[in-house]
Write a protein that holds these residues in place. Structure first.
Motif, PDB file in Angstrom:
ATOM      1  N   THR A 153       8.739  -5.915   9.813  1.00 50.08           N
ATOM      2  CA  THR A 153       7.690  -5.241   9.052  1.00 50.08           C
ATOM      3  C   THR A 153       6.722  -4.586  10.023  1.00 50.08           C
ATOM      4  O   THR A 153       6.426  -5.153  11.075  1.00 50.08           O
ATOM      5  N   SER A 154       6.216  -3.426   9.669  1.00 52.75           N
ATOM      6  CA  SER A 154       5.130  -2.826  10.449  1.00 52.75           C
ATOM      7  C   SER A 154       4.002  -2.428   9.507  1.00 52.75           C
ATOM      8  O   SER A 154       4.239  -2.047   8.368  1.00 52.75           O
ATOM      9  N   LEU A 189       0.863  -2.821  13.784  1.00 55.75           N
ATOM     10  CA  LEU A 189       1.139  -4.237  13.949  1.00 55.75           C
ATOM     11  C   LEU A 189       2.591  -4.452  13.544  1.00 55.75           C
ATOM     12  O   LEU A 189       2.998  -4.057  12.455  1.00 55.75           O
ATOM     13  N   GLY A 190       3.378  -5.040  14.438  1.00 59.20           N
ATOM     14  CA  GLY A 190       4.794  -5.260  14.173  1.00 59.20           C
ATOM     15  C   GLY A 190       5.118  -6.734  14.057  1.00 59.20           C
ATOM     16  O   GLY A 190       4.721  -7.531  14.905  1.00 59.20           O
ATOM     17  N   LEU A 191       5.842  -7.097  12.989  1.00 60.10           N
ATOM     18  CA  LEU A 191       6.269  -8.471  12.764  1.00 60.10           C
ATOM     19  C   LEU A 191       7.777  -8.559  12.942  1.00 60.10           C
ATOM     20  O   LEU A 191       8.516  -7.685  12.450  1.00 60.10           O
ATOM     21  N   PHE A 192       8.232  -9.595  13.637  1.00 58.71           N
ATOM     22  CA  PHE A 192       9.647  -9.801  13.947  1.00 58.71           C
ATOM     23  C   PHE A 192      10.205 -10.980  13.159  1.00 58.71           C
ATOM     24  O   PHE A 192       9.455 -11.882  12.773  1.00 58.71           O
ATOM     25  N   ASP A 193      11.534 -11.019  13.026  1.00 57.33           N
ATOM     26  CA  ASP A 193      12.157 -12.265  12.605  1.00 57.33           C
ATOM     27  C   ASP A 193      12.299 -13.144  13.849  1.00 57.33           C
ATOM     28  O   ASP A 193      11.954 -12.729  14.964  1.00 57.33           O
ATOM     29  N   ASN A 194      12.805 -14.351  13.702  1.00 59.28           N
ATOM     30  CA  ASN A 194      12.864 -15.288  14.833  1.00 59.28           C
ATOM     31  C   ASN A 194      13.844 -14.883  15.924  1.00 59.28           C
ATOM     32  O   ASN A 194      13.784 -15.405  17.038  1.00 59.28           O
TER      33      ASN A 194
END
Length: 159
Positions: free
Chosen positions: A81-82, A70-75
């Motif tokens: 974060t993964s 699961l990958g989280l991005f900034d705007n």
């Protein structure tokens, strides 16, 4: 649907293998249901999930089988974060409201459950990132973006 048998799970997986999107999301509640919405999704390694966020609710991820990153991005679309989601590692993760995210299957026939609050509205429940290619876009552009993003998140891999 009030339960999922192993037979039903394998049918969902089988359909994901022949889907053009290489996945088979199946809502477990009708869209008009006002309680928590649950979705089971069988995903193949080749699936591309366009980064998106949910403006009105958090989204809970629970792996059922296989392994996901699961990958989280900034705007701005930078990988931030993964998280390794699998029965052997993280078995629960909550993506906060308003955070762009995507997921990659790292094993064939991977399956997860998503849970989110409130009625599902296809027009407002999900906002796609304008910095990522659309799922129905140019295949070469998607392939390049997907490979680059997988690599960037792999370097951030958390357990």
């Amino acid at each position: 649907m009030d339960h999922i048998s192993q037979y039903t799970l394998q049918e969902i997986v089988k359909q994901s293998r022949t889907s053009p999107r290489c996945r088979n999301p199946m809502p477990l509640h009708p869209a008009e249901y006002i309680g928590p919405q649950a979705l089971i999704n069988a995903v193949q390694i080749a699936s591309y999930m366009r980064p998106h966020m949910h403006p009105d609710h958090d989204e809970i991820w629970i792996p059922v089988q296989g392994t996901f990153m699961l990958g989280l991005f900034d705007n701005e679309g930078n990988p931030k974060t993964s998280v390794n989601l699998s029965q052997k590692e993280s078995i629960y993760f909550s993506v906060p409201c308003g955070v762009y995210h995507t997921a990659f299957a790292f094993e064939p026939d991977s399956v997860f459950i998503n849970i989110s609050q409130g009625q599902f509205n296809n027009e407002t429940s999900k906002v796609f990132a304008n910095w990522a290619p659309a799922e129905n876009g140019d295949l070469e552009t998607i392939s390049i973006y997907d490979a680059r993003t997988r690599k960037a998140f792999s370097q951030l891999w958390q357990i």
